[in-house]
Design an enzyme around this catalytic site. Sequence first.
Site, PDB file in Angstrom:
ATOM      1  N   HIS A  59      30.162  43.917  34.928  1.00  0.00           N
ATOM      2  CA  HIS A  59      31.154  44.838  34.367  1.00  0.00           C
ATOM      3  C   HIS A  59      32.478  44.110  34.149  1.00  0.00           C
ATOM      4  O   HIS A  59      33.326  44.047  35.036  1.00  0.00           O
ATOM      5  CB  HIS A  59      31.353  46.015  35.325  1.00  0.00           C
ATOM      6  CG  HIS A  59      32.114  47.153  34.742  1.00  0.00           C
ATOM      7  ND1 HIS A  59      31.988  48.438  35.208  1.00  0.00           N
ATOM      8  CD2 HIS A  59      33.022  47.230  33.738  1.00  0.00           C
ATOM      9  CE1 HIS A  59      32.790  49.241  34.515  1.00  0.00           C
ATOM     10  NE2 HIS A  59      33.427  48.513  33.619  1.00  0.00           N
ATOM     11  N   PHE A  62      36.746  41.299  28.421  1.00  0.00           N
ATOM     12  CA  PHE A  62      37.467  40.105  27.982  1.00  0.00           C
ATOM     13  C   PHE A  62      38.355  40.382  26.770  1.00  0.00           C
ATOM     14  O   PHE A  62      38.997  39.474  26.247  1.00  0.00           O
ATOM     15  CB  PHE A  62      36.494  38.955  27.689  1.00  0.00           C
ATOM     16  CG  PHE A  62      36.018  38.223  28.914  1.00  0.00           C
ATOM     17  CD1 PHE A  62      36.485  38.530  30.180  1.00  0.00           C
ATOM     18  CD2 PHE A  62      35.079  37.197  28.797  1.00  0.00           C
ATOM     19  CE1 PHE A  62      36.033  37.855  31.313  1.00  0.00           C
ATOM     20  CE2 PHE A  62      34.632  36.498  29.921  1.00  0.00           C
ATOM     21  CZ  PHE A  62      35.109  36.831  31.177  1.00  0.00           C
ATOM     22  N   HIS A 220      31.212  51.662  38.709  1.00  0.00           N
ATOM     23  CA  HIS A 220      32.374  51.826  39.610  1.00  0.00           C
ATOM     24  C   HIS A 220      32.418  53.188  40.334  1.00  0.00           C
ATOM     25  O   HIS A 220      33.370  53.963  40.200  1.00  0.00           O
ATOM     26  CB  HIS A 220      33.682  51.565  38.882  1.00  0.00           C
ATOM     27  CG  HIS A 220      33.825  52.199  37.516  1.00  0.00           C
ATOM     28  ND1 HIS A 220      33.524  53.511  37.258  1.00  0.00           N
ATOM     29  CD2 HIS A 220      34.259  51.673  36.347  1.00  0.00           C
ATOM     30  CE1 HIS A 220      33.765  53.762  35.990  1.00  0.00           C
ATOM     31  NE2 HIS A 220      34.213  52.665  35.410  1.00  0.00           N
ATOM     32  N   ASN A 266      40.606  53.920  36.594  1.00  0.00           N
ATOM     33  CA  ASN A 266      39.692  55.010  36.263  1.00  0.00           C
ATOM     34  C   ASN A 266      38.290  54.583  36.664  1.00  0.00           C
ATOM     35  O   ASN A 266      37.787  53.611  36.091  1.00  0.00           O
ATOM     36  CB  ASN A 266      39.692  55.321  34.764  1.00  0.00           C
ATOM     37  CG  ASN A 266      40.900  56.093  34.322  1.00  0.00           C
ATOM     38  OD1 ASN A 266      41.656  56.615  35.118  1.00  0.00           O
ATOM     39  ND2 ASN A 266      41.101  56.157  33.014  1.00  0.00           N
ATOM     40  N   ASP A 293      34.855  45.194  37.250  1.00  0.00           N
ATOM     41  CA  ASP A 293      35.562  45.956  36.217  1.00  0.00           C
ATOM     42  C   ASP A 293      36.851  45.228  35.848  1.00  0.00           C
ATOM     43  O   ASP A 293      37.919  45.829  35.728  1.00  0.00           O
ATOM     44  CB  ASP A 293      35.844  47.393  36.669  1.00  0.00           C
ATOM     45  CG  ASP A 293      36.315  48.293  35.526  1.00  0.00           C
ATOM     46  OD1 ASP A 293      36.256  47.858  34.362  1.00  0.00           O
ATOM     47  OD2 ASP A 293      36.760  49.424  35.801  1.00  0.00           O
ATOM     48  N   HIS A 297      45.484  43.664  31.424  1.00  0.00           N
ATOM     49  CA  HIS A 297      46.509  44.356  30.643  1.00  0.00           C
ATOM     50  C   HIS A 297      47.788  43.544  30.679  1.00  0.00           C
ATOM     51  O   HIS A 297      48.085  42.876  31.679  1.00  0.00           O
ATOM     52  CB  HIS A 297      46.784  45.757  31.187  1.00  0.00           C
ATOM     53  CG  HIS A 297      45.629  46.704  31.060  1.00  0.00           C
ATOM     54  ND1 HIS A 297      45.149  47.131  29.842  1.00  0.00           N
ATOM     55  CD2 HIS A 297      44.852  47.294  32.006  1.00  0.00           C
ATOM     56  CE1 HIS A 297      44.123  47.959  30.050  1.00  0.00           C
ATOM     57  NE2 HIS A 297      43.920  48.063  31.344  1.00  0.00           N
TER      58      HIS A 297
END
Length: 416
Positions: A59, A62, A220, A266, A293, A297
Amino acid sequence: MMLIKKINFIDTVNDSIHSVDMLIEDGIVAEIDENIDKEDECVIDGEGLYISHGLIDTHVHFRDPGQTYKEDLITGAAAAKRGGYTAVVLMANTKPVVDNTDTLEDILNRSKNLGISIYQNATVTKGMLGEELVDMDSLHKAGAVGFTDDGKPIMKAKLLYDALIEAKKYDAPISLHEEDPFFIKKAGKNETAPGIAEAVMVARDAYLAVKADSKLNFQHISSADSLEIIRQYKKYTDKIFAEVTPHHFTLTEDAVEKHGTLAKMNPPLRTAADREAIIRAIKDGTIDMIATDHAPHAKEEKAKDFFSAPSGIIGLETALPLAISELHHKHGIDLLRIIKMLTVNPARLYGLEEGIIKVGSKADLVIFDINKEFIYEHSSSKSQNSPFIGEKLKGKVMYTIKNGKVVYSEESSFNC
């Protein structure tokens, strides 16, 4: 040729950990024995260290194509290698999304020769709109290893059931982000995005997976209720998989007060009771995989107010240290179980010819020190959005080896 001496081999084939010498020739594990007496220019002293198959992440984001200011294939691969990963499976919510063979083939072609294996999921629905299935057959033939609308739940039950039936033809998993938006006031906090939003979707989709007899991966998982539902449905099938992130087994909702948007995810970080339920589910095998995950950002995006900022954190470089620190050292979970969650089980989900080390297998390896403490100061990712930056962690990746070549070394001067 490479010779690794006196290292603790985490042997997931024979469920044992024992000291060995390991000889690598032409990218293959040529010999594993108590003592290999062979002259070689490249010798790694493994005294006190551990070795296993390189880690596999099911998970990862990129951001390439479309948001390469956050991450690209090259920097993502660099972060993976630093974290001990020799293979990753990318999510499909790029820009454009991977719902067509042109985008899929472009990513796969540009992913070659980056020092790790990069696999790609396609979306389940066209445009990730939840209305119409993609052409799974053509996408599978073009190289998609699975299907996911990650980030968006599939609200139409019949559509998901049809997708499961179709994906079964290729033994390909469908991976689901489970949050019913009708229960969510605002994303990112436990109080505004409660666990019931996850649990109701898990209950529905576990039933659909059993009826379809098809591979389904719950991504997740964060809540105690969801885990109990998965535990019960696993009694009926071996095709339901569940993954958990290091941040969900390490942190609780209290981290939001300390770290702000760097703790916005999330699904969100939940209560101490939920975190304890995750630990129990790891111990009893309800959870199959540790997945990062990894969600880069930009700094200015995470600098926005909490509910305006995007969700997610980077995680490839901290997953193994957090698993060793939290699961092994603190909760006594054995290394064999942890490594299987990071290698064997991810490979089994996707049907990859990876995940185990034996004589004759590809030399995709990670060497690490379970007792070495270090400060996680900076990421090799383009983005630095992690609540663990600046924290002291325990369990350091020393070398990552792909096809018999060292692609990452903790010692910058290492030359082998």
